[in-house]
Design an enzyme around this catalytic site. Structure first.
Site, PDB file in Angstrom:
ATOM      1  N   TYR A 144      33.169  40.901  33.949  1.00 53.81           N
ATOM      2  CA  TYR A 144      32.063  41.821  33.677  1.00 53.81           C
ATOM      3  C   TYR A 144      32.116  42.270  32.220  1.00 53.81           C
ATOM      4  CZ  TYR A 144      31.000  42.543  38.660  1.00 53.81           C
ATOM      5  OH  TYR A 144      30.637  42.381  39.961  1.00 53.81           O
ATOM      6  N   TYR A 157      34.527  36.788  42.792  1.00 54.62           N
ATOM      7  CA  TYR A 157      35.115  37.688  41.815  1.00 54.62           C
ATOM      8  C   TYR A 157      36.545  38.035  42.178  1.00 54.62           C
ATOM      9  CZ  TYR A 157      35.894  41.640  38.837  1.00 54.62           C
ATOM     10  OH  TYR A 157      36.426  42.477  37.901  1.00 54.62           O
ATOM     11  N   ARG A 191      36.451  38.887  45.932  1.00 53.37           N
ATOM     12  CA  ARG A 191      35.186  39.288  46.541  1.00 53.37           C
ATOM     13  C   ARG A 191      34.280  38.056  46.516  1.00 53.37           C
ATOM     14  NH1 ARG A 191      31.564  43.399  45.507  1.00 53.37           N
ATOM     15  NH2 ARG A 191      31.599  43.192  47.746  1.00 53.37           N
ATOM     16  N   HIS A 197      28.562  37.920  43.869  1.00 53.31           N
ATOM     17  CA  HIS A 197      27.525  38.917  44.173  1.00 53.31           C
ATOM     18  C   HIS A 197      26.760  39.334  42.936  1.00 53.31           C
ATOM     19  CE1 HIS A 197      31.302  41.006  43.214  1.00 53.31           C
ATOM     20  NE2 HIS A 197      30.554  41.968  42.696  1.00 53.31           N
ATOM     21  N   HIS A 213      24.815  42.750  41.563  1.00 49.01           N
ATOM     22  CA  HIS A 213      24.659  44.182  41.814  1.00 49.01           C
ATOM     23  C   HIS A 213      23.262  44.619  41.383  1.00 49.01           C
ATOM     24  CE1 HIS A 213      28.973  45.402  42.298  1.00 49.01           C
ATOM     25  NE2 HIS A 213      29.224  44.389  41.495  1.00 49.01           N
TER      26      HIS A 213
HETATM   27  C1  MBD Z   1      33.810  44.626  41.903  1.00 50.24           C
HETATM   28  O1  MBD Z   1      33.147  43.741  41.117  1.00 50.24           O
HETATM   29  C2  MBD Z   1      33.084  45.228  42.874  1.00 50.24           C
HETATM   30  O2  MBD Z   1      31.788  44.909  42.978  1.00 50.24           O
HETATM   31  C3  MBD Z   1      33.680  46.150  43.715  1.00 50.24           C
HETATM   32  C4  MBD Z   1      32.876  46.791  44.793  1.00 50.24           C
HETATM   33  C5  MBD Z   1      35.018  46.462  43.580  1.00 50.24           C
HETATM   34  C6  MBD Z   1      35.764  45.850  42.597  1.00 50.24           C
HETATM   35  C7  MBD Z   1      35.168  44.924  41.764  1.00 50.24           C
HETATM   36 FE    FE Z   2      31.107  43.549  41.437  1.00 47.05          FE
END
Ligand code: MBD
Ligand code: FE
Length: 264
Positions: free
Chosen positions: A137, A176, A197, A200, A202
Site C-alpha cells: 500500500y 495481501y 488476506r 481486495h 477497499h
Molecule cells: C489490510 O490490508 C487490511 O485490509 C486489513 C483489514 C488488515 C490488515 C491489512
Molecule cells: Fe487491505
C-alpha cells in the site's frame, strides 16, 4: 494527566466483563509466570513498533464492523489500518493513480451506487484504495526495506454519473500479506498461521442523505477467501472476474459491483 476517552460511557461494564474473560483464559489454560512475562514483553514490542492499529484490525476489527453493518443492513467490511484521507480526486474517464508501467494485470471495475431501495445516486463519491501487484500500500511505512510506491499510488476518489454508474481502470490487487517484519507477523508465525488476506479493493462510498459505506470487494477463486487472517470476507462481497482482450490485445480483467447505501 492522561485521561481515557470514555466514548460510550461503558468502561465499568465492559472492563469488568473483559477482565473476567481474560482471567478465565488464564485459569483454563493454566498460564505460567513465564508465559505472562512473555505476553507483557510482546505487548510492549507491539507499541514500540507502532503496530497497535495493525494488530487490533487483524484480530478484532471485523467483529466490531459486523455489528455496525448488521445494524444498518448493509454489506460493509472492515476499513483496515491503511486508509489515508485526502486521496486525489480523479477526472473521468477514471484511472487510479499509478506509476508508468505499473506491474500487474489491468482491472476494469464498473458498477453503480444506489440506495437500498434501488434509487440510483448521482454524484456519489467512491474513495478507493488498494495494494499494488507486490502487495504494497502507498503511504504506509513497511519496516522490511521494500521499495515504496509514490504517496497516492492506487488511491483515488471518483464519482458516479447521472445514472449512478461508474467505471474505473486500475490494476488487479493480489493476495495481501500482512507486514511480517514486525511483532504482528511474529505472532502469526509463532502461532503457525499464514499471514494472508485474499486480494481486495477497499472503498468508502458516500453521498448526502446516506450513511457512508465502508467495504471491501474480493474475487471469486482467490486462494485465501476461506481463510482470511482478518476474517473480513462476506459472501455478497465476492465479485466475479472476467477476462477479455483490451487495447493492443493485452488481456484485462473486468469486474462489477453495485454498492447499496442505507439512507440516514
Ligand atoms: C489490510 O490490508 C487490511 O485490509 C486489513 C483489514 C488488515 C490488515 C491489512
Ligand atoms: Fe487491505
Amino acid at each position: 494527566m492522561t485521561e481515557v476517552n470514555t466514548v460510550g460511557n461503558r468502561i465499568d461494564t465492559i472492563l469488568t466483563d473483559l477482565l473476567a474473560r481474560i482471567r478465565g483464559v488464564i485459569l483454563d489454560h493454566r498460564v505460567t509466570e513465564d508465559e505472562y512475562a512473555a505476553a507483557k514483553q510482546y505487548l510492549i514490542s507491539v507499541g514500540e513498533a507502532g503496530e497497535w492499529p495493525l494488530l487490533a484490525d487483524v484480530f478484532l476489527g471485523s467483529t466490531v464492523e459486523r455489528l455496525h453493518s448488521d445494524a444498518l443492513d448493509v454489506d460493509g467490511a472492515i476499513e483496515g489500518p491503511f486508509y489515508i484521507p485526502g486521496a486525489p480526486e480523479l477526472t473521468a474517464p477514471y484511472v487510479m493513480p499509478m506509476r508508468e508501467g505499473e506491474g500487474g494485470d489491468v482491472l476494469v471495475f464498473t458498477g453503480s451506487v444506489a440506495g437500498k431501495d434501488g434509487q440510483p445516486i448521482d454524484g456519489a463519491e467512491i474513495d478507493m484504495w488498494q495494494c499494488d501487484s507486490r502487495g504494497t500500500y502507498a503511504g504506509i511505512p513497511y519496516p522490511d526495506g521494500r521499495e515504496l510506491p509514490p504517496q497516492w499510488n492506487l488511491r483515488g476518489r471518483f464519482r458516479t454519473d447521472g445514472s449512478g454508474d461508474f467505471e474505473v481502470r486500475t490494476i488487479l490487487p493480489v493476495p495481501y500479506e500482512i507486514p511480517k517484519a514486525g511483532p504482528t507477523g511474529a505472532l502469526l508465525r509463532a502461532a503457525g498461521w499464514h499471514p494472508f488476506r485474499p486480494a481486495h479493493l477497499h472503498a468508502r462510498v458516500s453521498a448526502p442523505g446516506y450513511h457512508q459505506l465502508i467495504t471491501q470487494l474480493y474475487f471469486e477463486g482467490d486462494p485465501y477467501i476461506e481463510s482470511d487472517i482478518v476474517n473480513g470476507v462476506k459472501a455478497p462481497l465476492i465479485c466475479k472476474l472476467d477476462k477479455r482482450d483490451g487495447p493492443g490485445g493485452r488481456a484485462e480483467f473486468t469486474t462489477s459491483y453495485d454498492f447499496r447505501l442505507a439512507a440516514v
